[in-house]
Design a protein around this motif. Structure first.
Motif, PDB file in Angstrom:
ATOM      1  N   PHE A  40      92.943  82.351  27.576  1.00 30.43           N
ATOM      2  CA  PHE A  40      92.998  81.378  26.238  1.00 30.43           C
ATOM      3  C   PHE A  40      92.278  79.921  26.385  1.00 30.43           C
ATOM      4  N   THR A  41      92.145  79.886  27.773  1.00 32.49           N
ATOM      5  CA  THR A  41      92.215  78.161  27.762  1.00 32.49           C
ATOM      6  C   THR A  41      90.031  78.480  28.906  1.00 32.49           C
ATOM      7  N   ALA A  42      90.498  80.073  29.146  1.00 38.40           N
ATOM      8  CA  ALA A  42      88.540  80.170  28.730  1.00 38.40           C
ATOM      9  C   ALA A  42      87.753  80.212  27.408  1.00 38.40           C
ATOM     10  N   VAL A  43      88.834  80.936  27.122  1.00 38.06           N
ATOM     11  CA  VAL A  43      87.919  80.633  24.912  1.00 38.06           C
ATOM     12  C   VAL A  43      87.826  79.470  24.689  1.00 38.06           C
ATOM     13  N   ARG A  44      89.098  78.560  25.327  1.00 40.87           N
ATOM     14  CA  ARG A  44      88.791  77.474  24.443  1.00 40.87           C
ATOM     15  C   ARG A  44      87.802  76.400  24.499  1.00 40.87           C
ATOM     16  N   ASP A  45      87.574  77.091  26.199  1.00 40.33           N
ATOM     17  CA  ASP A  45      86.545  75.997  26.326  1.00 40.33           C
ATOM     18  C   ASP A  45      85.064  76.399  26.969  1.00 40.33           C
ATOM     19  N   PHE A  46      85.027  77.822  26.006  1.00 39.71           N
ATOM     20  CA  PHE A  46      83.617  78.072  26.001  1.00 39.71           C
ATOM     21  C   PHE A  46      82.832  77.751  24.840  1.00 39.71           C
TER      22      PHE A  46
END
Length: 245
Positions: free
Chosen positions: A43-49
């Motif tokens: 979810f952090t990766a999705v947030r930061d993409f």
């Protein structure tokens, strides 16, 4: 498809759709600590993409998720350690606050934390035969992965309370009538493809406007009327709706 961990996979498509996939099918996608940590990373990766228009949350195997690994809490050295295990490593608020539309594809069992994850999304699509429930009260526990709060975003308290307190699972059609599920597919329809198709349509829309609409809708639910209207106005300015310079 990129592996965050072998129990969770993430993919960022050229169509602007991110996919987070639960991948512990042999264990009914039960959420253990390893999966929780992997979900936090995902979810952090999705947030930061930088360029995502929508997220699809789905699962491999026969069931979406049969809930949390209760054994990990029960085997903790003390009640304080059990609380730390359950709450300190928390992917749930991160999922709820992702600034993109979140569509979840449900099938088989979506119980306990599995349903709570779905309730933290914005649209729930279910395959024929899906069963959902919050069985924690039958185990002497509370649906504490946000369940008692997130369900109130979709269901009135008078309808939510019997569902939460009884701990009994219900079928997808009953869940749709209750307001927990948005769409139930006919038998044989591919729920993953239906969720991806919906996500692609959202991702093709103006990204800033969709994100602003999502934020305004959440503000309407979470804030008093005056503050919610003020938030809507601020978001309208951010999209350039009232910018005539």
């Amino acid at each position: 498809m990129d592996e965050i961990d072998e129990v969770v996979r993430v993919q960022f498509g050229e169509d602007g759709v991110a996919e987070v996939v639960l991948s512990r099918p042999a264990k009914l996608n039960v959420v253990n600590l390893r999966m929780r940590d992997a979900l936090i990373e995902a979810f952090t990766a999705v947030r930061d993409f930088p360029d995502i228009g929508a997220l699809v949350l789905r699962a491999e195997g026969t069931h979406f998720s049969a809930g949390a690994d209760i054994g990990e809490f029960g085997n903790a050295e003390s009640i304080f350690e059990a609380r730390r295990i359950r709450w300190d490593r928390d992917p749930w608020y991160l999922l709820w606050t992702l600034p993109v539309p979140k569509i979840v594809a449900l099938h088989g069992y979506a119980l306990g934390s599995g349903l709570e994850m779905a309730l933290l999304c914005d649209l729930r699509i279910a395959a024929h035969g899906t069963r959902v429930g919050l069985p924690e009260t039958k185990l002497g526990m509370l649906p504490a992965a946000g369940g008692t709060r997130s369900i109130s975003a979709w269901v009135t308290p008078s309808k939510a309370l019997p569902f939460i307190m009884s701990g009994e699972p219900i079928d997808a059609e009953s869940a749709q009538v209750l307001g927990i599920i948005d769409e139930v597919l006919p038998e044989g329809a591919d729920v993953d493809e239906a969720a991806l198709s919906y996500a692609r349509r959202l991702a093709a829309l103006p990204r800033l406007a969709v994100r602003a609409a999502l934020s305004a809708a959440k503000a309407a639910h979470e804030l008093p009327l005056r503050e919610g209207l003020a938030a809507e106005r601020r978001l309208s300015y951010l999209t350039g709706q009232f910018n005539y310079d």
